[in-house]
Design an enzyme around this catalytic site. Structure first.
Site, PDB file in Angstrom:
ATOM      1  CB  SER A  95      -0.971  -0.042   1.180  1.00  0.00           C
ATOM      2  OG  SER A  95      -1.995   0.906   1.045  1.00  0.00           O
ATOM      3  CG  ASN A 119      -2.597  -5.128  -1.799  1.00  0.00           C
ATOM      4  OD1 ASN A 119      -1.754  -5.908  -1.360  1.00  0.00           O
ATOM      5  ND2 ASN A 119      -3.811  -5.519  -2.171  1.00  0.00           N
ATOM      6  CG  HIS A 244      -5.774  -2.680   0.945  1.00  0.00           C
ATOM      7  ND1 HIS A 244      -5.225  -2.184  -0.220  1.00  0.00           N
ATOM      8  CD2 HIS A 244      -5.125  -2.041   1.955  1.00  0.00           C
ATOM      9  CE1 HIS A 244      -4.294  -1.277   0.069  1.00  0.00           C
ATOM     10  NE2 HIS A 244      -4.221  -1.188   1.383  1.00  0.00           N
TER      11      HIS A 244
END
Length: 266
Positions: A95, A119, A244
């Site tokens: 992320s 992600n 996620h």
């Protein structure tokens, strides 16, 4: 594997180093800390040295300055590798950690053997951008507690599936422990950084894997595929059914793909 052993600290960065062999660095996402890598640590330390650390403003690391930039997070990793006398590493980010990993690879290509962005966000749609900016404003104005429930719902679904209760509880604990100011500063940067590498990805000088979950709407398969298409040695992999937090929820599938990509370097 639990992260029960104490962290080491250098220059305001809390870190742990385990195992032996080629080094893999794991960079967690915004709001998380080293605990979010538990399944990867167990799998990867069997044949590799694994370094985890808390990003600026997270865990036990120092606060970032106001107006912090991705370059500051990349510099944090560079200083840690210098301290540990690690010349080159495989760099994995999740992320926001994926954005930091990409920034590091672009700034210091000689120090990054292979790049793995999990992600990652890239060129959000107007609706996605409006939603993430609103979350950043809520975090600034109302604090962490006001965002935890919605974050867990976004990452794991509503209601959280029974088989993910323990993982969701761990994630909730990490979010509850995060430094509110550090989280807000980092999240504001994360919310505004989905375009920052668009012109630079063609300059990536190492093999790069862009991996996300089939069911991750905010770090979508289309985003990973677009980044892989721009990177000269890029490839995209999509984990079926994952969302996620796939490094926790689909750890076996993620670990197998990471190890396969890293072993190709040999």
């Amino acid at each position: 594997m639990k992260l029960s052993e104490p962290s080491c600290a250098f220059d305001g960065t809390a870190y742990r180093s385990r195992g032996a062999g080629e080094t893999i660095v794991l960079i967690h996402g915004v709001g998380m800390d080293q605990r979010s890598w538990q399944p990867q640590i167990e799998a990867l330390t069997r044949k590799h040295r694994v370094v985890t650390y808390d990003m600026l403003g997270h865990g036990e690391s120092r606060l970032p300055p106001e107006g912090v930039q991705l370059a500051d997070f990349a510099d944090q990793l560079l200083r840690l590798l210098d301290h540990l006398q690690i010349a080159r590493a495989h760099v994995v980010g999740h992320s926001m950690g994926a954005l930091v990993a990409i920034e590091f690879a672009l700034r210091h290509p000689g120090r990054c053997q292979r790049l793995m962005a999990l992600n990652a966000v890239f060129q959000r749609s107007p609706a996605q951008r409006a939603a993430v900016l609103e979350r950043a404003r809520t975090l600034q104005s109302e604090g962490v507690a006001a965002t935890v429930d919605s974050t867990i719902a976004r990452w794991f679904g509503t209601p959280v599936p029974a088989h993910l209760h323990a993982i969701a509880a761990l994630t909730t604990d990490i979010l509850a422990d995060v430094n509110a100011l550090g989280y807000a500063r980092a999240y504001g940067l994360f919310a505004a950084s989905d375009e920052v590498h668009a012109q630079q990805l063609p300059q990536l000088a190492m093999p790069a894997l862009f991996m996300t979950g089939e069911g991750d709407p905010n770090s979508s398969p289309a985003m990973s595929q677009a980044m892989a298409a721009l990177a000269p040695q890029g490839r995209a992999e999509i984990v079926p059914g994952a969302r996620h937090m796939m490094n926790l929820t689909d750890a076996d599938a993620v670990n197998a793909r990471l190890l396969r990509f890293i072993s190709a370097a040999a």
